[in-house]
Design a protein around this motif. Sequence first.
Motif, PDB file in Angstrom:
ATOM      1  N   TYR A 241      -2.254  -3.490  12.355  1.00 20.70           N
ATOM      2  CA  TYR A 241      -2.699  -4.120  11.125  1.00 20.70           C
ATOM      3  C   TYR A 241      -2.957  -3.061  10.051  1.00 20.70           C
ATOM      4  N   LEU A 242      -2.862  -3.483   8.801  1.00 19.93           N
ATOM      5  CA  LEU A 242      -3.224  -2.618   7.689  1.00 19.93           C
ATOM      6  C   LEU A 242      -4.062  -3.449   6.718  1.00 19.93           C
ATOM      7  N   GLN A 243      -5.357  -3.157   6.677  1.00 17.14           N
ATOM      8  CA  GLN A 243      -6.241  -3.815   5.726  1.00 17.14           C
ATOM      9  C   GLN A 243      -6.244  -2.989   4.454  1.00 17.14           C
ATOM     10  N   MET A 244      -5.846  -3.605   3.361  1.00 18.21           N
ATOM     11  CA  MET A 244      -5.723  -2.914   2.088  1.00 18.21           C
ATOM     12  C   MET A 244      -6.721  -3.498   1.101  1.00 18.21           C
ATOM     13  N   ASN A 245      -7.665  -2.672   0.680  1.00 17.65           N
ATOM     14  CA  ASN A 245      -8.679  -3.083  -0.285  1.00 17.65           C
ATOM     15  C   ASN A 245      -8.540  -2.286  -1.578  1.00 17.65           C
ATOM     16  N   SER A 246      -9.172  -2.770  -2.621  1.00 15.88           N
ATOM     17  CA  SER A 246      -9.147  -2.082  -3.919  1.00 15.88           C
ATOM     18  C   SER A 246      -7.724  -1.706  -4.321  1.00 15.88           C
ATOM     19  N   LEU A 247      -6.844  -2.661  -4.218  1.00 17.68           N
ATOM     20  CA  LEU A 247      -5.423  -2.392  -4.487  1.00 17.68           C
ATOM     21  C   LEU A 247      -5.186  -2.034  -5.941  1.00 17.68           C
ATOM     22  N   LYS A 248      -4.228  -1.147  -6.143  1.00 20.89           N
ATOM     23  CA  LYS A 248      -3.869  -0.653  -7.462  1.00 20.89           C
ATOM     24  C   LYS A 248      -2.405  -0.976  -7.742  1.00 20.89           C
ATOM     25  N   PRO A 249      -2.014  -1.035  -8.996  1.00 20.83           N
ATOM     26  CA  PRO A 249      -0.590  -1.286  -9.299  1.00 20.83           C
ATOM     27  C   PRO A 249       0.337  -0.276  -8.624  1.00 20.83           C
ATOM     28  N   GLU A 250      -0.111   0.948  -8.482  1.00 17.72           N
ATOM     29  CA  GLU A 250       0.733   1.968  -7.843  1.00 17.72           C
ATOM     30  C   GLU A 250       0.902   1.763  -6.346  1.00 17.72           C
ATOM     31  N   ASP A 251       0.199   0.799  -5.771  1.00 17.00           N
ATOM     32  CA  ASP A 251       0.409   0.443  -4.365  1.00 17.00           C
ATOM     33  C   ASP A 251       1.589  -0.518  -4.198  1.00 17.00           C
ATOM     34  N   THR A 252       2.133  -0.982  -5.307  1.00 26.47           N
ATOM     35  CA  THR A 252       3.275  -1.891  -5.247  1.00 26.47           C
ATOM     36  C   THR A 252       4.465  -1.213  -4.573  1.00 26.47           C
ATOM     37  N   ALA A 253       4.980  -1.857  -3.543  1.00 22.29           N
ATOM     38  CA  ALA A 253       6.087  -1.288  -2.768  1.00 22.29           C
ATOM     39  C   ALA A 253       6.481  -2.269  -1.671  1.00 22.29           C
ATOM     40  N   VAL A 254       7.580  -1.962  -1.015  1.00 20.32           N
ATOM     41  CA  VAL A 254       7.915  -2.637   0.238  1.00 20.32           C
ATOM     42  C   VAL A 254       7.255  -1.842   1.361  1.00 20.32           C
ATOM     43  N   TYR A 255       6.502  -2.508   2.179  1.00 18.32           N
ATOM     44  CA  TYR A 255       5.785  -1.870   3.274  1.00 18.32           C
ATOM     45  C   TYR A 255       6.528  -2.111   4.579  1.00 18.32           C
ATOM     46  N   PHE A 256       6.790  -1.020   5.287  1.00 19.62           N
ATOM     47  CA  PHE A 256       7.539  -1.070   6.541  1.00 19.62           C
ATOM     48  C   PHE A 256       6.647  -0.651   7.702  1.00 19.62           C
ATOM     49  N   CYS A 257       6.832  -1.314   8.812  1.00 19.73           N
ATOM     50  CA  CYS A 257       6.138  -0.962  10.042  1.00 19.73           C
ATOM     51  C   CYS A 257       7.078  -0.146  10.928  1.00 19.73           C
ATOM     52  N   ASN A 258       6.529   0.864  11.563  1.00 19.22           N
ATOM     53  CA  ASN A 258       7.283   1.686  12.504  1.00 19.22           C
ATOM     54  C   ASN A 258       6.540   1.748  13.822  1.00 19.22           C
ATOM     55  N   VAL A 259       7.269   1.553  14.924  1.00 18.90           N
ATOM     56  CA  VAL A 259       6.660   1.654  16.244  1.00 18.90           C
ATOM     57  C   VAL A 259       7.414   2.692  17.046  1.00 18.90           C
TER      58      VAL A 259
END
Length: 115
Positions: free
Chosen positions: A79-97
């Motif tokens: 899991y990834l809990q993301m708080n206090s998000l900023k415009p610069e956090d805009t992206a496609v987020y990929f998971c890697n195992v």
Amino acid sequence: QVQVVESGGGLVQPGGSLRLSCAASGSIFSLNSMGWYRQAPGKERELVAVITRRSVTNYADSVKGRFTISRDNNKNTVYLQMNSLKPEDTAVYFCNVDLYHDDYWGQGTQVTVSS
């Protein structure tokens, strides 16, 4: 075969929160590290956070104090809990195992931070 599926992305206002999930399934005998990466338009993919099997974590400096990575070894889920998000956090987020002998990527989930 191993499948990696992310979920939880979306549109959020600056200062808001989102929680991403990533579940790995298939021929999995043992998972090593699990991590989140992101790629913004025109930029290279970058590490956001990674967590080892023993829950040792590492974060990019840009997200320290705002994002929290965690995992459930019984469910092969990270899991990834993301708080206090900023415009610069805009992206496609990929998971890697990482399965020790090989690693697998999910298809990505879009996170957009905008008012």
